[in-house]
Design a protein around this motif. Structure first.
Motif, PDB file in Angstrom:
ATOM      1  N   GLY A 162      -1.281  32.351 -15.719  1.00 25.29           N
ATOM      2  CA  GLY A 162      -2.347  31.706 -16.504  1.00 25.29           C
ATOM      3  C   GLY A 162      -3.307  30.936 -15.626  1.00 25.29           C
ATOM      4  O   GLY A 162      -4.514  30.898 -15.886  1.00 25.29           O
ATOM      5  N   ILE A 164      -4.179  31.656 -12.551  1.00 22.59           N
ATOM      6  CA  ILE A 164      -5.082  32.566 -11.833  1.00 22.59           C
ATOM      7  C   ILE A 164      -6.224  32.998 -12.745  1.00 22.59           C
ATOM      8  O   ILE A 164      -7.374  33.092 -12.318  1.00 22.59           O
ATOM      9  CB  ILE A 164      -4.305  33.778 -11.275  1.00 22.59           C
ATOM     10  N   ASP A 165      -5.910  33.243 -14.030  1.00 21.89           N
ATOM     11  CA  ASP A 165      -6.978  33.618 -14.971  1.00 21.89           C
ATOM     12  C   ASP A 165      -8.034  32.519 -15.047  1.00 21.89           C
ATOM     13  O   ASP A 165      -9.244  32.793 -14.979  1.00 21.89           O
ATOM     14  CB  ASP A 165      -6.386  33.868 -16.363  1.00 21.89           C
ATOM     15  N   TRP A 167      -8.544  30.156 -12.860  1.00 24.20           N
ATOM     16  CA  TRP A 167      -9.142  30.045 -11.516  1.00 24.20           C
ATOM     17  C   TRP A 167     -10.260  31.068 -11.375  1.00 24.20           C
ATOM     18  O   TRP A 167     -11.360  30.771 -10.883  1.00 24.20           O
ATOM     19  CB  TRP A 167      -8.040  30.283 -10.473  1.00 24.20           C
ATOM     20  N   ASN A 168      -9.976  32.318 -11.791  1.00 22.94           N
ATOM     21  CA  ASN A 168     -10.989  33.376 -11.716  1.00 22.94           C
ATOM     22  C   ASN A 168     -12.218  33.023 -12.536  1.00 22.94           C
ATOM     23  O   ASN A 168     -13.359  33.288 -12.127  1.00 22.94           O
ATOM     24  CB  ASN A 168     -10.407  34.699 -12.226  1.00 22.94           C
ATOM     25  N   GLU A 169     -11.981  32.453 -13.709  1.00 23.21           N
ATOM     26  CA  GLU A 169     -13.117  32.086 -14.559  1.00 23.21           C
ATOM     27  C   GLU A 169     -13.970  31.011 -13.889  1.00 23.21           C
ATOM     28  O   GLU A 169     -15.188  31.006 -14.018  1.00 23.21           O
ATOM     29  CB  GLU A 169     -12.619  31.594 -15.927  1.00 23.21           C
ATOM     30  N   PHE A 171     -14.253  30.428 -10.492  1.00 24.19           N
ATOM     31  CA  PHE A 171     -14.931  30.865  -9.267  1.00 24.19           C
ATOM     32  C   PHE A 171     -15.645  32.211  -9.391  1.00 24.19           C
ATOM     33  O   PHE A 171     -16.576  32.484  -8.640  1.00 24.19           O
ATOM     34  CB  PHE A 171     -13.938  30.928  -8.100  1.00 24.19           C
ATOM     35  N   GLY A 172     -15.180  33.062 -10.295  1.00 19.85           N
ATOM     36  CA  GLY A 172     -15.762  34.413 -10.332  1.00 19.85           C
ATOM     37  C   GLY A 172     -16.390  34.780 -11.656  1.00 19.85           C
ATOM     38  O   GLY A 172     -16.839  35.906 -11.848  1.00 19.85           O
ATOM     39  N   GLY A 173     -16.411  33.856 -12.601  1.00 15.45           N
ATOM     40  CA  GLY A 173     -16.917  34.190 -13.930  1.00 15.45           C
ATOM     41  C   GLY A 173     -18.436  34.189 -14.014  1.00 15.45           C
ATOM     42  O   GLY A 173     -19.121  33.855 -13.085  1.00 15.45           O
TER      43      GLY A 173
ATOM     44  N   PHE B  51     -13.926  36.739 -18.576  1.00 11.34           N
ATOM     45  CA  PHE B  51     -13.979  36.947 -17.126  1.00 11.34           C
ATOM     46  C   PHE B  51     -13.825  38.426 -16.776  1.00 11.34           C
ATOM     47  O   PHE B  51     -14.574  38.965 -15.959  1.00 11.34           O
ATOM     48  CB  PHE B  51     -12.877  36.128 -16.449  1.00 11.34           C
ATOM     49  N   ARG B  58     -20.260  43.506 -14.058  1.00 10.18           N
ATOM     50  CA  ARG B  58     -20.789  43.262 -12.717  1.00 10.18           C
ATOM     51  C   ARG B  58     -20.572  44.500 -11.849  1.00 10.18           C
ATOM     52  O   ARG B  58     -21.461  44.906 -11.092  1.00 10.18           O
ATOM     53  CB  ARG B  58     -20.086  42.048 -12.096  1.00 10.18           C
ATOM     54  N   GLU B 221     -14.785  35.813  -3.716  1.00  9.44           N
ATOM     55  CA  GLU B 221     -14.258  35.681  -5.070  1.00  9.44           C
ATOM     56  C   GLU B 221     -15.379  35.511  -6.099  1.00  9.44           C
ATOM     57  O   GLU B 221     -15.221  35.836  -7.268  1.00  9.44           O
ATOM     58  CB  GLU B 221     -13.339  34.459  -5.111  1.00  9.44           C
ATOM     59  N   ARG B 222     -16.506  34.998  -5.643  1.00  7.79           N
ATOM     60  CA  ARG B 222     -17.605  34.733  -6.579  1.00  7.79           C
ATOM     61  C   ARG B 222     -18.206  36.026  -7.116  1.00  7.79           C
ATOM     62  O   ARG B 222     -18.813  36.032  -8.185  1.00  7.79           O
ATOM     63  CB  ARG B 222     -18.708  33.930  -5.889  1.00  7.79           C
TER      64      ARG B 222
END
Lengths: 173, 273
Positions: A162, A164-165, A167-169, A171-173, B51, B58, B221-222
């Motif tokens: 959970g 990581i999900d 975290w991804n949102e 930094f990468g969302g 996400f 993307r 990661e971005r």
């Protein structure tokens, strides 16, 4: 791991309420260039001026200094974070005895000394004596080891899906 | 009646090989999704996450832009190579694909040196007085696209040179003799005949389940895309059902793109496929 470390900063038990810890991570998002995958990638980032500060493992120090001579290892006032290199024998492995022999080999004093002197891994033997030059390539000694913060990997692995999900949102969302 | 049968017979070994090394592993990957969990639930979880949807769109966006740039650059480079004097063609092809002689990791990490704050491009911009301070170029979508284009243009050139060399010079001269402008000759004769090469080039070029190294090196990661997300799920989270779900969606997107391209090719040149 970073989420776990953000827990005390946010004043929360991250295993019960990870939200505040992740908010603390989110607060520094704009200062983070990348969450790198390999030590080599991080060294490239440092050498190209992309980053000036990084959380890293001690085995990268020699190469980091070669790439960026002015770089220094920061002594954290609340102690460094313990991340272990482990040697694992898979369940059902065919050659367990050979695996034990290999572990004996890498723990042998001569190999430990060589690894330490080459800047690969810190010695696991507490009685290992290094020359001052070799010791300068290492980041740890008795004082640092005594203040290491230990990570509860079993709890972390159980909870990290959970995290990581989220975290991804961030930094990468 | 005998001719199609002979074709199928001759094609059988290659078909069996493709089935063995492509369809079987992909099928096993998709089948692996059902290891314990409901496949529907896993797909639902994927598309329920904002996400994950962002990563998918993307990826499609980067692949589309990369493909368009690689097609244009690759097509005109290949056209120039195919129309060059024969003794120069080999030299030009070697120059065009020289980058392929190094590994994909090296090629991808080279962009750190070129686009970094202390990198070559920032150094030039400041030296030329165009900028006062280093620009943040890495970890942007533009950096990922540049790295991907650099990676795939040589493949596009290699694919297209063969196709364009196969267009008879007489045909182009005959078309030109009818009086159209060079642009009309290109649009109505050369381009339709090159469509099969464009389809193959597009299919072998920036794949939609993009390889993880260039986006990871240039985008971090971005700019996570399906390839880097798949790598994270398989190698960091060790969540194989989720990784299989991601892989299956990426394969489905790729097949959809190839089918759409094939349909477009039929429309542009009915004899092409």
């Amino acid at each position: 791991m970073f989420v776990m470390l953000a827990g005390p900063k946010a004043g929360t038990d991250v295993f019960a309420h990870e939200g505040a810890a992740l908010e603390a991570v989110k607060a520094v998002k704009d200062d983070v260039v990348d969450n790198y995958q390999t030590g080599s990638a991080m060294i490239n980032l440092a050498s190209t001026g992309e980053v000036t500060v990084s959380i890293t493992l001690d085995f990268t120090l020699a190469r980091l200094r070669a790439a960026v001579p002015t770089i220094v290892w920061a002594q954290l006032t609340d102690g460094d974070i313990a991340v272990f290199n482990t040697v694992n024998i898979p369940k059902g492995a065919a050659e367990v005895e050979l695996a034990h022999q290999f572990i004996d080999f890498i723990l042998a004093p001569a190999i430990q000394k060589t690894l330490a002197e080459q800047g690969v891994d810190a010695p696991t033997r507490a009685d290992e004596e290094l020359t001052p030059e070799a010791a300068a390539r290492r980041t740890c000694g008795a004082e640092q080891i005594g203040r290491l913060k230990r990570i509860d990997y079993a709890r972390m692995n159980a909870a990290k899906g959970g995290w990581i999900d989220r975290w991804n949102e961030i930094f990468g969302g | 009646m005998r001719e199609p049968l002979t074709g199928w017979t001759l094609g059988a070994p290659a078909t069996a090989l493709v089935a063995l090394i492509l369809i079987a592993p992909v099928g096993a990957t998709i089948a692996d999704i059902s290891g314990g969990a409901s496949p529907f639930a896993l797909y639902q979880a994927f598309f329920a996450s904002g996400f994950r949807r962002t990563v998918l769109w993307r990826t499609v966006g980067i692949a589309t832009i990369t493909s368009a740039i690689a097609l244009v650059v690759g097509f005109f480079t290949a056209l120039a190579v195919s129309r060059a004097p024969r003794r120069w063609r080999s030299v030009l092809i070697v120059m065009a694909v020289f980058a392929l002689l190094t590994g994909v990791v090296v090629r991808s990490f080279a962009w750190l040196i070129i686009l970094g704050r202390n990198g070559i491009l920032n150094g030039f911009l400041q030296w030329a007085g165009i900028t006062d301070a280093p620009l943040a170029m890495l970890y942007t979508q533009g950096a990922v696209i540049v790295a991907m284009v650099y990676l795939f243009v040589p493949l596009m050139i290699l694919t297209l040179v063969g196709v364009l060399e196969g267009i008879p010079e007489d045909l182009i001269r005959a078309a030109a003799s009818l009086g159209p402008s060079p642009a009309a000759t290109f649009r109505q004769v050369i381009f339709p005949l090159a469509v099969p090469g464009l389809i193959v080039g597009r299919s072998s070029c920036p794949p939609d389940p993009s390889p993880p190294v260039p986006p990871a090196a240039a985008g971090g990661e971005r700019q996570m895309v399906m390839g880097t997300f798949l790598h994270q799920q398989a190698m960091v989270r060790l969540d194989w059902p989720a990784a299989s779900t991601t892989a299956a969606i990426a394969v489905a997107v790729t097949i959809a793109v190839v089918l759409a391209m094939t349909r477009l090719a039929r429309r542009l040149n009915p004899a092409a496929t």
